[in-house]
Design an enzyme around this catalytic site. Structure first.
Site, short mmCIF file in Angstrom:
data_model
loop_
_atom_site.label_atom_id
_atom_site.label_comp_id
_atom_site.label_asym_id
_atom_site.label_seq_id
_atom_site.Cartn_x
_atom_site.Cartn_y
_atom_site.Cartn_z
N ASP A 21 4.80 8.73 3.53
CA ASP A 21 6.46 8.62 4.96
C ASP A 21 6.91 9.48 4.85
O ASP A 21 7.52 10.31 3.94
CB ASP A 21 7.15 7.32 4.41
CG ASP A 21 5.97 5.82 4.86
OD1 ASP A 21 4.84 6.09 4.03
OD2 ASP A 21 7.35 5.61 5.02
N HIS A 23 9.26 10.78 7.29
CA HIS A 23 10.90 10.18 8.28
C HIS A 23 11.51 10.89 9.08
O HIS A 23 12.74 11.51 8.39
CB HIS A 23 11.28 8.91 7.12
CG HIS A 23 10.97 7.96 7.34
ND1 HIS A 23 10.92 6.97 8.20
CD2 HIS A 23 10.58 6.90 6.28
CE1 HIS A 23 9.80 5.92 8.14
NE2 HIS A 23 10.12 5.52 6.87
N ASP A 50 5.07 6.79 9.27
CA ASP A 50 6.62 6.65 9.48
C ASP A 50 6.66 8.08 9.55
O ASP A 50 7.39 8.81 8.93
CB ASP A 50 6.89 6.59 8.39
CG ASP A 50 7.30 4.55 8.52
OD1 ASP A 50 6.27 4.02 9.65
OD2 ASP A 50 7.46 3.95 8.26
N ASN A 76 4.88 1.76 11.34
CA ASN A 76 5.15 0.81 12.83
C ASN A 76 6.20 1.19 12.62
O ASN A 76 6.52 1.63 14.08
CB ASN A 76 5.88 -0.63 11.15
CG ASN A 76 6.61 0.80 10.55
OD1 ASN A 76 6.80 1.08 9.67
ND2 ASN A 76 8.18 0.02 10.53
N HIS A 77 7.14 2.57 12.62
CA HIS A 77 8.45 3.42 13.24
C HIS A 77 7.75 4.73 13.99
O HIS A 77 8.19 4.25 14.46
CB HIS A 77 9.41 4.13 12.21
CG HIS A 77 10.05 3.49 11.31
ND1 HIS A 77 11.57 3.54 11.74
CD2 HIS A 77 10.08 2.72 9.93
CE1 HIS A 77 11.87 2.68 10.74
NE2 HIS A 77 10.75 2.61 9.87
N HIS A 193 5.08 2.77 3.71
CA HIS A 193 5.45 2.17 4.61
C HIS A 193 6.38 1.43 2.95
O HIS A 193 8.08 0.79 3.61
CB HIS A 193 4.42 0.76 5.28
CG HIS A 193 4.68 0.00 5.30
ND1 HIS A 193 5.65 -0.03 6.44
CD2 HIS A 193 4.72 -1.63 5.23
CE1 HIS A 193 5.98 -1.57 6.66
NE2 HIS A 193 5.77 -2.37 5.94
#
Length: 238
Positions: A21, A23, A50, A76-77, A193
């Site tokens: 991820d 981010h 993500d 999901n983000h 995740h």
């Protein structure tokens, strides 16, 4: 409508890597790629989703998605960023989960981000010399890759298709149960995740989100050898 499953043929001229991820930590990721000798003319980088929220450089996602060697599944983000301009996210919940950067930017910028996220597939599969490798953000909610992709590619809008895509982005059932049964019909599955302090392999499922946004290392996985590339800790700049 974006494709639900994206397939890549074998990379005969370079290397394929997966990364956990991101981010919004794109400067940190760029430094890591430099440290492993990533060659953007031959190599490919696959992200487990993500791409945004929590980190300092979320808007850079548009630049990265435009790069011809960078690919990602939907996390999901990313899905939250897709839903926000359409009024399908509660503001308090989105802010709490790192979405303030998006909420506070102009509507046009929100829509550009949402359009980019809408193009991300729920799953990616990559051919290697030793067999197929699958990528999802969270989990494969079936016992085999073929059963998963068949459900994913089912008629658009059906409850079955919506459920399997949601679980691919959100489920922690496999990692929560420490399930080592693996996923049949595929050499390996790579997922993110759930932030970990070290990568975790359960059967043939490789969990590679090691919390780079929280100051830890990115985990990079060589998809041909299924070996982890140990990367130095690169400070997160703000």
């Amino acid at each position: 409508m974006a494709m639900k499953l994206q397939h890549f043929t074998i990379n005969r001229g370079g290397r394929d890597f997966a990364v956990g991820d991101i981010h919004g930590c794109y400067a940190k990721l760029q430094a890591v790629l430099l440290s492993i000798g990533f060659d953007c003319t031959r190599d490919r980088l696959f992200a487990v989703g993500d791409l945004v929220d929590r980190g300092p450089e979320n808007a850079a996602v548009l630049e990265w998605l435009a790069r011809p060697w960078f690919y990602s599944v939907m996390g999901n983000h990313d899905n939250m960023a897709l839903r926000w301009p359409n009024g399908c996210m509660q503001e308090a919940n989105y802010r709490e989960n790192g979405g303030a950067w998006n909420i506070d930017q102009p509507r046009a910028a929100q829509e550009r981000i949402a359009q980019a996220m809408a193009e991300l597939p729920f799953a990616i599969e990559i051919e290697t010399s030793a067999g197929l490798v699958g990528l999802v953000h969270a989990d494969v909610p079936r016992s085999s890759w073929q059963a998963f992709t068949a459900a994913l590619l089912g008629e658009h809008g059906t409850a079955k298709a919506r459920n399997v895509s949601s679980m691919a982005m959100w489920s922690r059932e496999r990692i929560g149960a420490n399930n080592i049964s693996g996923v049949a019909g595929v050499r390996a599955v790579v997922a993110g995740h759930t932030p970990l302090t070290e990568p975790l392999v359960l059967g043939n499922v490789y969990h590679i989100d090691t919390g780079a946004v929280f100051g830890r290392e990115f985990t990079i996985l060589n998809l041909e050898t299924l070996e982890f590339v140990r990367c130095p800790v690169v400070p997160l700049t703000r």
